[in-house]
Design an enzyme around this catalytic site. Structure first.
Site, PDB file in Angstrom:
ATOM      1  N   CYS A   1      58.112  60.957  68.916  1.00  0.00           N
ATOM      2  CA  CYS A   1      58.334  60.034  69.936  1.00  0.00           C
ATOM      3  C   CYS A   1      58.177  58.665  69.313  1.00  0.00           C
ATOM      4  CB  CYS A   1      57.318  60.135  71.042  1.00  0.00           C
ATOM      5  SG  CYS A   1      57.337  61.673  71.718  1.00  0.00           S
TER       6      CYS A   1
HETATM    7  C1  BEZ Z   1      56.335  64.431  68.867  1.00  0.00           C
HETATM    8  O1  BEZ Z   1      56.709  63.515  69.547  1.00  0.00           O
HETATM    9  O2  BEZ Z   1      56.020  64.257  67.432  1.00  0.00           O
HETATM   10  C2  BEZ Z   1      56.059  65.683  69.401  1.00  0.00           C
HETATM   11  C3  BEZ Z   1      55.689  65.657  70.554  1.00  0.00           C
HETATM   12  C4  BEZ Z   1      55.102  66.902  71.490  1.00  0.00           C
HETATM   13  C5  BEZ Z   1      55.071  68.052  70.596  1.00  0.00           C
HETATM   14  C6  BEZ Z   1      55.660  68.070  69.596  1.00  0.00           C
HETATM   15  C7  BEZ Z   1      56.228  66.712  68.695  1.00  0.00           C
END
Ligand code: BEZ
Length: 211
Positions: free
Chosen positions: A45
């Site tokens: 994210c």
């Molecule tokens: C991420 O944004 O890295 C992420 C968020 C939830 C689960 C896996 C990755």
């Protein structure tokens, strides 16, 4: 009930990192990109929001307003934005919605309980100036979206809206486009002075009209 292409995107009022926003007022006559991410302070994210921030000029050039969303709090958004700016070498200058009661996430069907009961998946909606949903994509939490592809789709949608052309597979800015089936070949020849290449009666190419 999930949203489908051509449906009106629901309006909402939201607490965001840029203050309280009425979605329709924020969009005005612009195009919109509304996208959710699973959670603040997560790695994928962080890169997605940084990438979106760094493409600010590209979105502006296309008259597109961007809004991100997660079910985290405003306080978390504010702290995390500092991290995004620091680690992604950018400035987040678009609102991030704090959808703590999940009302917007539910209205846009961004929570897929078999993926996660509590957080949004990576949903992305492109909304036209008529407030209709023009595209939606859904990615899993583990895969960051391709924002160059998002811009490419916006270019395609805007060409269709303005010039009655469609874009072929893997089309890129500057390449020939396709005359939509609703335009007769006779009309196409008048409408596209750069020429129409008739490969089949239903497969007609013309140079990109706005180049
Ligand atoms: C991420 O944004 O890295 C992420 C968020 C939830 C689960 C896996 C990755």
């Amino acid at each position: 009930m999930s949203l489908r292409l051509g449906d009106i995107a629901p309006n909402f009022s939201a607490n965001t990192s840029e203050g309280v926003i009425d979605f329709y007022e924020y969009l005005g006559d612009s195009w919109g990109v509304l996208f959710s991410h699973p959670a603040d302070y997560t790695p994928v994210c962080t890169t997605e929001l940084g990438r979106t921030a760094s493409l600010k000029d590209e979105f502006e050039k296309r008259n597109v307003k961007v809004l991100a969303l997660s079910v985290d709090s405003l306080a978390r958004h504010e702290g995390w934005i500092k991290d995004i700016n620091e680690t992604q070498h950018t400035q987040v200058a678009f609102p991030i919605i704090a959808d703590e009661d999940k009302s917007i996430a539910h209205a846009y069907d961004m929570i897929h309980p078999n993926a996660s009961e509590t957080t949004t998946v990576r949903s992305l909606f492109i909304i036209g100036p008529d407030k209709k949903v023009k595209l939606q994509i859904t990615y899993p939490a583990s895969t960051g979206r391709n924002f160059v592809e998002v811009l490419r789709v916006i270019d395609s949608l805007q060409l269709t809206a303005n010039y009655s052309v469609a874009t072929p597979a893997d089309w890129k800015e500057g390449e020939d486009v396709i005359v939509v089936p609703a335009v007769s070949t006779e009309d196409a020849i008048k409408k596209f002075p750069k020429g129409v290449n008739i490969v089949k009666p239903y497969l007609r190419y013309t140079p990109q009209p706005n180049k």
